[in-house]
Design an enzyme around this catalytic site. Structure first.
Site, PDB file in Angstrom:
ATOM      1  N   ASP A 441     -55.020 107.074  58.756  1.00  0.00           N
ATOM      2  CA  ASP A 441     -56.002 107.566  59.728  1.00  0.00           C
ATOM      3  C   ASP A 441     -56.196 109.054  59.438  1.00  0.00           C
ATOM      4  O   ASP A 441     -55.320 109.701  58.847  1.00  0.00           O
ATOM      5  CB  ASP A 441     -55.464 107.339  61.143  1.00  0.00           C
ATOM      6  CG  ASP A 441     -56.305 108.035  62.190  1.00  0.00           C
ATOM      7  OD1 ASP A 441     -57.523 107.799  62.200  1.00  0.00           O
ATOM      8  OD2 ASP A 441     -55.740 108.826  62.969  1.00  0.00           O
ATOM      9  N   ASP A 640     -51.502 107.349  64.361  1.00  0.00           N
ATOM     10  CA  ASP A 640     -50.806 107.940  65.501  1.00  0.00           C
ATOM     11  C   ASP A 640     -51.441 107.611  66.847  1.00  0.00           C
ATOM     12  O   ASP A 640     -50.842 107.849  67.890  1.00  0.00           O
ATOM     13  CB  ASP A 640     -50.749 109.464  65.353  1.00  0.00           C
ATOM     14  CG  ASP A 640     -52.118 110.110  65.595  1.00  0.00           C
ATOM     15  OD1 ASP A 640     -53.122 109.577  65.063  1.00  0.00           O
ATOM     16  OD2 ASP A 640     -52.190 111.121  66.307  1.00  0.00           O
TER      17      ASP A 640
END
Length: 762
Positions: A441, A640
Site C-alpha cells: 500500500d 496498515d
C-alpha cells in the site's frame, strides 16, 4: 491480539521424549469425543486441542495420563502458566542431573571391570587375581541391575507400556536394547548351560552404558532446549512485578495483579512502565525498543499512550491505566510468539509420516539383524546376533527427528520477536521463504501517511501569512489529509484564522468558502481553469512538484490567483533501503494504492518499484493480487489501514505494520512492530534461514540414523571387520539430538541482511 477462542484448549504436557511420544499424545487427544483437532509440539511441551464447545477439559487430561504422560490445562493467565511450566522444567532438570549422576557412578566400575580388562593386560590379570571372572561378572550384574532399576526404570516403564499398546517409541528401543543385553548377560552368568557352547558372554557394560549415555544426552538436550525459549523468557521478564498506585489521595506499591483499569499509576525515572495507559501528567522519554524495535527514545507527555514493559527515562509520569494483565500489548505479543512457536509448518507433515513407521521399522530391522547373524554369523553366533541387534535398536532412536522442526521454529520466531517481527500464524514462517512478489500500500506504508505543506509560492500583492490564514479558515471545515496539512502548517506558525462561511467541498476538484467577505478557492489546475484564471506561468512548477510525488494546490482569493503551494506525503525514511534489499533477494515489488496514477507513478519512480496499480478501491487491490497469483506468483501484501484488510487476508502472506489499525493487524499473518519497512526483507531472510536450518536438522536427524543402521547391523563386519558397539551407538544417538538443538540455536545469532538495521539490532 486476542486470547485463544472458547473452543480451543491448550495443555502443558510432561514426559514426552521423542516424536513418537508426541504422536501418541496426539492420537490419545484425538480419540476423545468432541475433539476436532489435536496438535502436540515436542519442543514447547504444549498441546493445542480444538473441540466442540461445552466439552469437559478433564477428559483431555485423563486421555493424556492414560497414554502414560502428565497434562495440565493452561488457563488464560499465561504468565502463571509459564512460571508453573518453568518450575516443572527446573525440577525435571534437577531430576535428570541426579539420575545421570547416579547412573554414571554405578556404570563407571562396570565399564572399568569389563572394558578395562580388554584394554589393559595388567588390569585384566589384577581383576582375575583380586576378584576372579565370576565375581567380576556378579558385581557387574548387581551394579547394572541398579542402573536399570533406578535411573533407567522410566525407560522400561514407558517403553514396555508403549510396546504393549502397539505404539513403540524411543523408550521402547532403549528398553529392548538395554533389557536384551542385561537379560542375555544374566543367563550367561546364572545359567550358562542354557546357551550354545562358546556363547556364554556378558554384556552388562553395554546395558549400563546405553542407559547412562542416553541419560546424558537427555540432560544436555534439556539444557539446550531451555535456551530455545529464551525469547519468551526475555519478553516475560519485561513485565513489571509491582507498581506505585495512587488511590484515595495516597500512594502504595502493590503487585501488578492488583492493578485495575482506571487506576492512576506513577512511573518513576528509570522504571519500567507497568501497564498500558495514557499519560495524565509529567513528561519523559520512553524507550519503546521492545515494542517497535526502534532504539531512539520517544517523548511522552499528557495525552500520549504508553505501553507496559517499555523503559521510562529520566522524567516522572502519571498514567491512567487502560489495560492490565492478559489484555496488555506485551501479553498479546507473548501470546503471538507462543502461537508461532507451537505452530505446525507444512514441512512437519513429512516428519510425521516418517516417524509414524520409523520405530516399528527399526524394531523389524533389529529382528532381521538378529536372525541373519544367528543364521549366518560366525561363532559365537548368538552373542554376535544380540550385540548387532541391540546396536540397531539404539542407533536409530528418533529423538532428533521430533526436535528437528519445532526447535528451529522456536528459536527462529523468538529471534524474529527480538527484531520486531511477530508471526501471528506459524505457517507464514514457511510461506515467506517462497515469496516472489511483495505488494505495498502507498499511504501510511511507503509514505508516512501524514502530508505536510512543503513548498509555497505567493503571487505578487499577496502576503504569505494572510493567504495561509484565510486558506486554513476554509480547510478547517474539511477532513481531507491535505486540509489537515495546511491547518497544521498554520498552527506551527502561530496563526489564528477567522471563521469561514458557506463552505463547499467540490468532489475531486477542491474547496471554497467565504472568509471575511471574500471568496477563497483552493484546488487543482482544472478548478482554476473553470474560474477563468490564467495559471500557464505556473504549470511547469506544478508539474515538477507532481513529478516528485507532491500534490500542487492553487489558491485564489477574491477571484485572483494568490498562491501555489505543494503538499507532500514524505516517504518512509527506510523505504528505499527496504526495496533495494528486496530486489537483492530476487523479489519483485509492486505498489497498490487508491491514490491518483500521477502521484503513484512519481512515488514509484523515487523508490524504484517494479510495477504500479493506482486508483484502486479495496476490492481492486484483492483483484490485482488475484491477478498476480493467477500467474503462479506467491505474493505478500504490506499495509496498515482498514482498507488494506481484504488485501492482507487475500495474499499468501499478509504483513501489517504495528503502527496501523487493529483490523489490519488481525487480518495479517505477520506484524511488524514499527513502520520500518526494512523488516520486510528481514522477515523473508529470517524465514529462509529458519527453513534452511530445519532442512539441516532433518538431514542430520534422519539420514544420520539411516546411514549408521547398516554399520550397526554389521553389514561391513564380514568383509572389513567394521562394526559399532551398543555403547558407541548410545553415545552417537544422544549426540544427534544435542547436535540438532545446537544447530537450531545458531538462529539466535541471525544478523539482519540490511547494514543499517544490523547495526541498530546488534
Amino acid at each position: 491480539m486476542s486470547a485463544p477462542s472458547s473452543d480451543e484448549v491448550r495443555l502443558s504436557i510432561s514426559g514426552m521424549t521423542c516424536a513418537a511420544c508426541a504422536r501418541r499424545v496426539e492420537r490419545a487427544l484425538g480419540a476423545v469425543p468432541g475433539v476436532t483437532l489435536a496438535h502436540v509440539n515436542l519442543a514447547t511441551e504444549r498441546a493445542q486441542v480444538r473441540r466442540q464447545p461445552g466439552q469437559d477439559a478433564a477428559a483431555l487430561v485423563q486421555a493424556v495420563e492414560r497414554a502414560g504422560y502428565r497434562a495440565a490445562v493452561l488457563g488464560r493467565d499465561e504468565s502463571a502458566a509459564r512460571r508453573r511450566q518453568d518450575q516443572e522444567r527446573a525440577q525435571a532438570l534437577r531430576r535428570q542431573k541426579a539420575a545421570f549422576a547416579a547412573a554414571a557412578l554405578l556404570t563407571l566400575p562396570v565399564f572399568v571391570l569389563e572394558m578395562g580388562s580388554h584394554a589393559s593386560a595388567a588390569l585384566h590379570h589384577w581383576i582375575a587375581q583380586a576378584l576372579g571372572a565370576r565375581n567380576s561378572h556378579a558385581l557387574q550384574a548387581v551394579l547394572t541391575t541398579l542402573v536399570l532399576a533406578g535411573p533407567g526404570r522410566h525407560f522400561f516403564g514407558l517403553g514396555l507400556n508403549a510396546l504393549w499398546r502397539r505404539q513403540p517409541d524411543m523408550n521402547t528401543l532403549v528398553a529392548l536394547g538395554a533389557g536384551a543385553a542385561w537379560g542375555y548377560s544374566m543367563v550367561s552368568l546364572l545359567a550358562p548351560g542354557w546357551l550354545p557352547a562358546g556363547a556364554a558372554h556378558v554384556y552388562f557394560e553395554a546395558a549400563a552404558v546405553i542407559v547412562t549415555l542416553i541419560l546424558l544426552g537427555r540432560l544436555l538436550e534439556a539444557r539446550a532446549r531451555g535456551r530455545t525459549s529464551a525469547a519468551i523468557t526475555r519478553l516475560a521478564g519485561m513485565q513489571a512485578r509491582s507498581a506505585l498506585v495512587l488511590r484515595d489521595g495516597r500512594q502504595a506499591e502493590i503487585p501488578i495483579a492488583g492493578i485495575r483499569v482506571g487506576d492512576r499509576v506513577r512511573v518513576r525515572p528509570g522504571e519500567r512502565v507497568p501497564v498500558d495507559g495514557a499519560v495524565e501528567s509529567g513528561q519523559s522519554y520512553v524507550n519503546e525498543a521492545m515494542i517497535t524495535g526502534e532504539a531512539a527514545p520517544v517523548r511522552k507527555q499528557a495525552g500520549d499512550s504508553v505501553t507496559g514493559g517499555t523503559q521510562n527515562g529520566s522524567g516522572s509520569l502519571t498514567l491512567r491505566v487502560a489495560r492490565t494483565g492478559e489484555d496488555t500489548v506485551l501479553a498479546g505479543i507473548i501470546r503471538m510468539v507462543q502461537a508461532a512457536q507451537e505452530a505446525r509448518l507444512p514441512i512437519q507433515a513429512l516428519v510425521d509420516r516418517v516417524t509414524a513407521w520409523f520405530v516399528p521399522a527399526v524394531i523389524g530391522l533389529a529382528a532381521l539383524t538378529f536372525a541373519a547373524w544367528l543364521t549366518w554369523g560366525p561363532a559365537p553366533a548368538l552373542g554376535n546376533a544380540l550385540v548387532h541387534a541391540v546396536t540397531v535398536l539404539i542407533i536409530a532412536c528418533p529423538c532428533a527427528m521430533g526436535l528437528a522442526t519445532p526447535t528451529s521454529i522456536m528459536v527462529g520466531t523468538g529471534r524474529a520477536a527480538e527484531l520486531g517481527i511477530l508471526f501471528r500464524q506459524g505457517d507464514a514462517l514457511q510461506a515467506l521463504r517462497d515469496i516472489d512478489v511483495v505488494a505495498f500500500d502507498k499511504t501510511g506504508t511507503l509514505t508516512a501517511g501524514r502530508p505536510a505543506l512543503t513548498d509555497w509560492i505567493a503571487m505578487p500583492g499577496f502576503a504569505r501569512d494572510t493567504v495561509l490564514r484565510r486558506l486554513a479558515a476554509v480547510q478547517a471545515h474539511s477532513e481531507h489529509p491535505i486540509a489537515h496539512a495546511i491547518c497544521a502548517a498554520a498552527r506551527e506558525q502561530g496563526l489564528h484564522w477567522p471563521a469561514a462561511e458557506h463552505f463547499e467541498a467540490l468532489v475531486g476538484a477542491g474547496v471554497r468558502a467565504q472568509v471575511q467577505g471574500e471568496p477563497v478557492v483552493a484546488g487543482g489546475a482544472r478548478l482554476m481553469h473553470q474560474m477563468g484564471l490564467d495559471i500557464s506561468a505556473w504549470q511547469a512548477q506544478a508539474g515538477a512538484w507532481g513529478d516528485a510525488g507532491g500534490t500542487p494546490v492553487f489558491v485564489a482569493v477574491g477571484g485572483r490567483l494568490a498562491a501555489l503551494l505543494c503538499v507532500t506525503d514524505p516517504l518512509q525514511p527506510q523505504a528505499r533501503q527496504a526495496l533495494a534489499a528486496l530486489h537483492a533477494q530476487g523479489v519483485r515489488t509492486v505498489m497498490m494504492t487508491g491514490d491518483n496514477a500521477h502521484t503513484a507513478q512519481a512515488v514509484a519512480r523515487q523508490l524504484g518499484m517494479d510495477q504500479v496499480h493506482a486508483e484502486l478501491l479495496p476490492e481492486g487491490k484483492t483483484a490485482a493480487l488475484a491477478g498476480l497469483r493467477g500467474q503462479g506468483l506467491r505474493v505478500a501484501f504490506v499495509g496498515d489501514g482498514i482498507n488494506d484488510a481484504p488485501a492482507l487476508a487475500a495474499s499468501d502472506v499478509g504483513i501489517a505494520l504495528g503502527t496501523g489499525t487493529d483490523i489490519a493487524m488481525e487480518s495479517a499473518s505477520v506484524v511488524l512492530m514499527s513502520a520500518d519497512l526494512r523488516r520486510v526483507p528481514l522477515a523473508i531472510s529470517l524465514s529462509r534461514a529458519t527453513l534452511a536450518n530445519i532442512r539441516q536438522n532433518l538431514f542430520w536427524a534422519f539420514f544420520y540414523n539411516v546411514a549408521l543402521i547398516p554399520l550397526a547391523a554389521g553389514l561391513l563386519a564380514p568383509r572389513w571387520g567394521i562394526s559399532l558397539t551398543p555403547a558407541f551407538a548410545a553415545g552417537a544417538m544422544a549426540l544427534s539430538s544435542v547436535f540438532v538443538v545446537g544447530n537450531a540455536l545458531r538462529l539466535k545469532r541471525f544478523a539482519p541482511p540490511v547494514a543499517g538495521l544490523r547495526q541498530e539490532t546488534a
